[in-house]
Structure formats: C-alpha cells, structure tokens
Motif scaffolding. Structure first.
Motif, PDB file in Angstrom:
ATOM      1  N   ALA A 247       0.799  -1.109   0.150  1.00 53.86           N
ATOM      2  CA  ALA A 247       0.022  -0.037  -0.072  1.00 53.86           C
ATOM      3  C   ALA A 247       0.945   1.074  -0.117  1.00 53.86           C
ATOM      4  CB  ALA A 247      -0.878  -0.087   1.076  1.00 53.86           C
ATOM      5  N   ALA A 248       1.853   1.146   0.766  1.00 51.84           N
ATOM      6  CA  ALA A 248       2.741   2.466   0.881  1.00 51.84           C
ATOM      7  C   ALA A 248       3.343   2.900  -0.264  1.00 51.84           C
ATOM      8  CB  ALA A 248       3.516   2.268   2.029  1.00 51.84           C
ATOM      9  N   THR A 249       3.810   1.730  -1.049  1.00 56.67           N
ATOM     10  CA  THR A 249       4.539   1.855  -2.451  1.00 56.67           C
ATOM     11  C   THR A 249       3.669   2.651  -3.431  1.00 56.67           C
ATOM     12  OG1 THR A 249       5.876   0.070  -1.754  1.00 56.67           O
ATOM     13  CG2 THR A 249       5.692   0.659  -4.283  1.00 56.67           C
ATOM     14  N   LEU A 250       2.333   2.091  -3.476  1.00 58.30           N
ATOM     15  CA  LEU A 250       1.487   2.648  -4.283  1.00 58.30           C
ATOM     16  C   LEU A 250       1.245   4.240  -4.064  1.00 58.30           C
ATOM     17  CD1 LEU A 250      -0.970  -0.286  -4.484  1.00 58.30           C
ATOM     18  CD2 LEU A 250       0.207   0.734  -6.467  1.00 58.30           C
ATOM     19  N   ILE A 251       1.185   4.366  -2.777  1.00 56.25           N
ATOM     20  CA  ILE A 251       0.638   5.954  -2.279  1.00 56.25           C
ATOM     21  C   ILE A 251       1.955   6.763  -2.585  1.00 56.25           C
ATOM     22  CG2 ILE A 251       0.643   7.380  -0.421  1.00 56.25           C
ATOM     23  CD1 ILE A 251      -1.160   4.903   1.144  1.00 56.25           C
ATOM     24  N   ASN A 252       3.169   6.355  -2.298  1.00 59.01           N
ATOM     25  CA  ASN A 252       4.193   7.035  -2.661  1.00 59.01           C
ATOM     26  C   ASN A 252       4.598   7.270  -4.114  1.00 59.01           C
ATOM     27  OD1 ASN A 252       4.787   7.094   0.198  1.00 59.01           O
ATOM     28  ND2 ASN A 252       6.208   5.556   0.241  1.00 59.01           N
ATOM     29  N   GLU A 253       4.137   6.317  -4.858  1.00 60.77           N
ATOM     30  CA  GLU A 253       4.286   6.592  -6.368  1.00 60.77           C
ATOM     31  C   GLU A 253       3.647   7.805  -6.943  1.00 60.77           C
ATOM     32  OE1 GLU A 253       5.779   5.622  -9.923  1.00 60.77           O
ATOM     33  OE2 GLU A 253       6.311   4.747  -7.761  1.00 60.77           O
ATOM     34  N   VAL A 254       2.301   7.937  -6.267  1.00 57.56           N
ATOM     35  CA  VAL A 254       1.711   9.459  -6.503  1.00 57.56           C
ATOM     36  C   VAL A 254       2.191  10.466  -6.078  1.00 57.56           C
ATOM     37  CG1 VAL A 254      -0.673  10.320  -6.343  1.00 57.56           C
ATOM     38  CG2 VAL A 254      -0.506   7.768  -6.671  1.00 57.56           C
ATOM     39  N   ARG A 255       2.735  10.296  -4.404  1.00 53.80           N
ATOM     40  CA  ARG A 255       3.250  11.430  -3.632  1.00 53.80           C
ATOM     41  C   ARG A 255       4.314  12.156  -4.376  1.00 53.80           C
ATOM     42  NH1 ARG A 255       1.819  12.457   1.877  1.00 53.80           N
ATOM     43  NH2 ARG A 255       4.043  13.296   2.049  1.00 53.80           N
ATOM     44  N   LYS A 256       5.199  11.238  -4.870  1.00 55.11           N
ATOM     45  CA  LYS A 256       6.656  11.917  -5.187  1.00 55.11           C
ATOM     46  C   LYS A 256       6.588  13.047  -6.259  1.00 55.11           C
ATOM     47  CE  LYS A 256       7.486   8.497  -8.911  1.00 55.11           C
ATOM     48  NZ  LYS A 256       8.209   7.467  -9.688  1.00 55.11           N
ATOM     49  N   ARG A 257       5.557  13.199  -7.087  1.00 52.88           N
ATOM     50  CA  ARG A 257       5.544  14.295  -7.769  1.00 52.88           C
ATOM     51  C   ARG A 257       5.263  15.651  -7.118  1.00 52.88           C
ATOM     52  NH1 ARG A 257      -0.121  12.421 -10.849  1.00 52.88           N
ATOM     53  NH2 ARG A 257      -1.599  12.666  -9.300  1.00 52.88           N
TER      54      ARG A 257
END
Length: 558
Positions: A465-475
C-alpha cells in the motif's frame, strides 16, 4: 415508438421516479427524426451535459460540507442562510433541505435522460448514417455507463432507488439497496466488455471508455460494505490491478502535480474520464462564486466577483495552536507537508503556467498592492487565516478580552476566515481565453492507485500500500518526499489523510469517511458524533409528496 422531446424544463420528478411531462409528435419516429450523424451525437451528448452539472454544485456540497474539510461559516451579516449551512455541518439536515432534493431529482433525471437517448439510438440502423455496429454499441454502452454512474451516486447518497429501464412507468417504489447495487453491477459489467479501450494516441474528450466503466465498478465494490453490508475489497483490488496494468487501455500517472488539473489537462495520460470545459460554453466553474472573496478578483486579476462562502475548515485554534492534538480528522491545510508544492500560495505566472493551490495570508494583487476588505476589514488589508473566530471583537472594551476566550464555531466567521482552495487554475485578464479551459477530471488513475493501496492495507499488506501511495506522492516535491507512507505510519487515519490530501475538494470526502466508519462516529472542528442513520440522506419531502410508494430512510420519520 414516438420520440420524446425532453428538456430540463419539461422533466418533472415530483413523483420521485419516472413520471415525465412529455411532448409527442404524430408520425415522428427515431428512424425518421435522425437525419445525420450530427443528430445522433446531439442525442448522445445531452445526458452528458446533465452529468457536467450533476458532478458539481449540490452533489459536491453534500459530500464536502457534511464532512471534515470544508465549511460555510456565518460571516457577520452573511451566510447564515436560515441555518442551512449549520444543519449540514452538524448533521441535522431534514428531508426539506434543498441540496438533498436537488440531488434526488438530479439523479433520476440523469437516468431518464440517458435512458431516453439509449431508447432512440437503439432503434436506429447506423449503417444509414455511414456508421458501424461498433459505433452503435459504443454509444449504447456509454449511456449504460452513464446510467450506472447516476445510480451509483444515488445509492451512495440515499440507498436503494426506483429502478426503471424505460420512461413508461410512474410512481415506482424504491428498489432495495441490493437490487440497486446489482443493477449497477450488471450495467457496468456489460459496458466493460463492449466499450473500446483507450489507445496511446487517443485524446481525452469526454467519451466513456472501458477503463471508466471498470473504475466505476471498482468504486461500487470498494464501498460495497457501506452500500449492501458485504465487503468486496478483493473484487475492487482485481479491477484496480487490471486498470493499472493496462488491461482496459493505456493510462499513466502524470509526472507533475497539476498536470491533471491545469489548462491542458485533456492531454494528461492520467485522466480516465473527464467532463470537457471551454470558456463561454459548458464551463467547469460552478465553484468560483462560493469559494472566493468579493475582492479576490483583484488577486486573480480578472473581472467578476464572488460571494465569499466556502473555505477549508481551520487547522488552528484562535490562539494559533494546532487542532491535531484535539482530533485526528479535519485540519486539511496542515495535513499538507510544508515542502509540498501544492501548499504554496496560488500564483498565475502567465502563459498557462501557475504554482500552488491555496489562498492564505496577505491578499495582494499580482503587482503586490494590498487588497482591502469590505466588511469586518473595510478599508483594512485582507489577510486570510487558517482559523475561525471573530478577531475584530477582541480587545479592550470589546466582546472578548483576549483570543484565549474567543469561540471558534460555524457562527463565528469573518470575511477573511479560512484558507481558500484554487484547484482549478484561474488565468489573469491578459490570458482570459484560457479561463475555464481546465476540464473536470472525474476519474483519474491516481484514484485507482489509492483504491488499490487501501485494498492492500486492508489485506494486511501495508508495504504494498505504501509503495502505491508514494508513487503518487513523489510528484509533489522537488526533492525527496520528507514524509512518505511507510509500514510503520500507514494506519486508517494516515490512509484517510492521503485520500484527503490528493483529492482535496474533489467531492468525495463523505464517502471516504463512511467507508472507514468515521462519518457519524468521529469528532472534527465544531462537530461531534451524530446518529448512525445520517450516513444516508433522507428521501426528500417533495419526492414523497408526489409518490406515496416511496419509503423514507430509517431515522427520518415517515
């Protein structure tokens, strides 16, 4: 079958279902009325224009002003509105409240408009218009998807609705929650199979494709426990995984935070479905009047004022202390990390370029001149604060001796109260041709990432779950994310915070709180827990008065 000529003025839903005032023309049939492909598209597009209206205004208000992110405080002599805004905030609304009536009426009107178009187009021989059977299937299943969308929203707001598949009935009773759920599911499953998949070169111009139907079905399953009492996160997860994998077409997360919201968001590969917007046509602009101060036109450097209604709920007490120690929900502005690019004050830089998405602090023109208020701060500089309180009534000889005793309630706003959201960019007068050029991104891939993340979190996979969220957050950061989601910090409150940060003001907050069972059980600013039945709105009095077969929702009386 005679064609029904339906307009917004002739549709009457006082019966709460399918009763329509209809005009009939002798010896006119779909086969003779439609003369060209243009006529077909006109029929197809009509229910989409209704969807443009439906996805904003009162539907947005029921989602956001009843939850923990937005409020319309009373500001001196303005905005009490007979207590209406307070009723929604305190969860004391009644079956007579207008936002609820407009949403019930608008939901079933949307179904009727789409059904009417589907009925007429289904009868046509498309080959006579140099169109194919595939074109016909596409049009019919776009309408099926639109019907499912209206029913899905209606199920979310009210529970079971009258299900009708033609415009011939009247005074229909409500179907059960499960029957409504099943009807939506059937429509979307069929549409997924028959709608085209987006290709890499396809433009986003408002057509519903297979991925949009799949995303709506994922939403249905994602919130199934609230709708029918049965969790279906596994089914939602599979759909989300397939959408991300490209099973339903080619979609990619936008590399920049405002790519999905900016003037050229029709080019964003993240958008799965949008409602097109164009200046002086079908504009995505309903929020402008309510969100901004009368003098914010000087800040934007545009013509036309606003009415200074809604704003973010406060993150700080009148003393300046953060509310986070008092409750876990709310405080939307301070949920953004200070390094987040979105947390910058909104500034238009010309040529369609802009930064930030909030109005906070001193209100200045683009040239740096001070903008004054017109009410409590008449002839004084406007400074927008992340607080609610009657600060002008503090001091020697005034109502309150110090800010320490200043109350912070819905009744205590001032003209500068609350941070203002600028999620849809506003150009200045020199670029006025760009105004309302940003489409409404109704479904975007980041939602699919977040749904999948929550499904994984619920399935005891917080790392995934954290990996998916961070994929969006990084931008949202120029460098490394200073506060990424991790296995250690990803609990239900952090997940709700992530939904709130990414989708702030996008008309979904109430639904997210209900899914986590927090809409009626938790505290946020000037709001205490309320009755469990408030997770659904009442059937409006005006609907029941026209249709005795409609039963009221539990808790709201007969």
């Amino acid at each position: 079958m005679k064609i029904k000529i339906i307009t917004a003025l002739t549709i009457v839903f006082l019966a709460g279902c399918t009763r329509l005032d209809q005009t009939f023309y002798d010896r006119v049939t779909p086969e003779t009325f439609f003369k060209s492909e243009k006529d077909i598209k006109a029929a197809l597009y009509r229910p989409f224009t209704h969807a443009r209206w439906y996805l904003g205004a009162d539907r947005w208000k029921l989602q956001e002003y009843t939850a923990d992110h937005f409020a319309i405080t009373t500001k001196g002599r303005h905005w009490y509105n007979g207590g209406e805004n307070e009723r929604y905030h305190y969860h004391s609304w009644t079956p007579d409240d207008n936002w609820i009536w407009e949403t019930w009426r608008g939901t079933l009107m949307g179904v009727a408009l789409a059904l009417d178009a589907k009925s007429d187009l289904s009868k046509l021989d498309y080959s006579k218009f140099a169109l194919t059977q595939a074109d016909k299937d596409d049009h019919v299943n776009q309408l099926n998807t639109l019907i499912a969308l209206f029913y899905l929203y209606g199920l979310d707001y009210f529970g079971g609705l009258p299900i009708f598949e033609s415009l011939e009935g009247s005074s229909l009773p409500r179907n059960t929650d499960q029957e409504t759920f099943n009807h939506i599911e059937t429509l979307l499953k069929e549409a997924i199979l028959k709608l085209p998949k987006k290709q890499a070169a396809d433009k986003e111009e408002g057509a519903l494709r297979a991925a949009a139907a799949a995303a709506l079905l994922a939403r249905l399953y994602f919130n199934a426990e609230a709708y029918v009492g049965t969790p279906k996160f596994t089914e939602a997860q599979k759909l989300c995984e397939d959408i991300i994998a490209g099973v339903y077409g080619t979609y990619l997360l936008d590399p920049v935070w405002n790519g999905v919201h900016g003037f050229k968001n029709h080019e964003s590969k993240e958008i799965i479905w949008s409602i097109p917007s164009e200046f002086n046509k079908l504009q995505y602009d309903w929020f402008y009047a309510d969100f901004y101060h009368y003098n914010t036109r000087q800040y934007f450097d545009v013509d036309g004022g606003a009415n200074n209604g809604g704003h973010l709920q406060p993150s700080r007490k009148p003393t300046g202390e953060l509310y986070k120690a008092s409750f876990r929900l709310g405080s939307p502005y301070e949920k953004f990390n200070d390094a987040d690019l979105r947390k910058h004050p909104y500034k238009y830089n010309g040529g369609g370029r802009y930064e930030g998405m909030f109005i906070i602090g001193p209100h200045l023109t683009p040239g740096g001149a001070v903008i004054n208020g017109g009410e409590e701060y008449k002839d004084k500089p406007l400074v927008f604060v992340d607080q609610v309180g009657r600060f002008t009534e503090v001091g020697p000889g005034k109502k309150y001796a110090t800010v320490a005793v200043l109350p912070s309630r819905m009744a205590d706003g001032e003209e500068n109260t609350g941070v203002r959201l600028v999620k849809v960019p506003i150009p200045n007068k020199s670029d006025n041709s760009l105004r309302w050029g940003a489409d409404n991104p109704a479904i975007r891939l980041s939602e699919i990432y977040f749904m999948l993340a929550e499904c994984k979190m619920r399935a005891a996979d917080p790392g995934g779950a954290a990996t998916l969220i961070n994929e969006v957050r990084k931008r949202n950061f120029t460098g490394t994310d200073p506060d990424p989601a991790t296995v250690a910090n990803l609990d239900e409150y952090r997940m709700l915070d992530e939904w709130g940060i990414e989708f702030l003001g996008e008309g979904r907050r109430r639904t997210d709180l209900i899914r986590f069972k927090k809409f009626t059980t938790e505290t946020w600013w000037d709001h205490q827990p309320t009755e469990a039945y408030r997770s659904r709105f009442p059937v409006p009095t005006r609907a029941i008065s026209g249709n005795n077969n409609l039963k009221q929702n539990t808790g709201y009386g007969k």
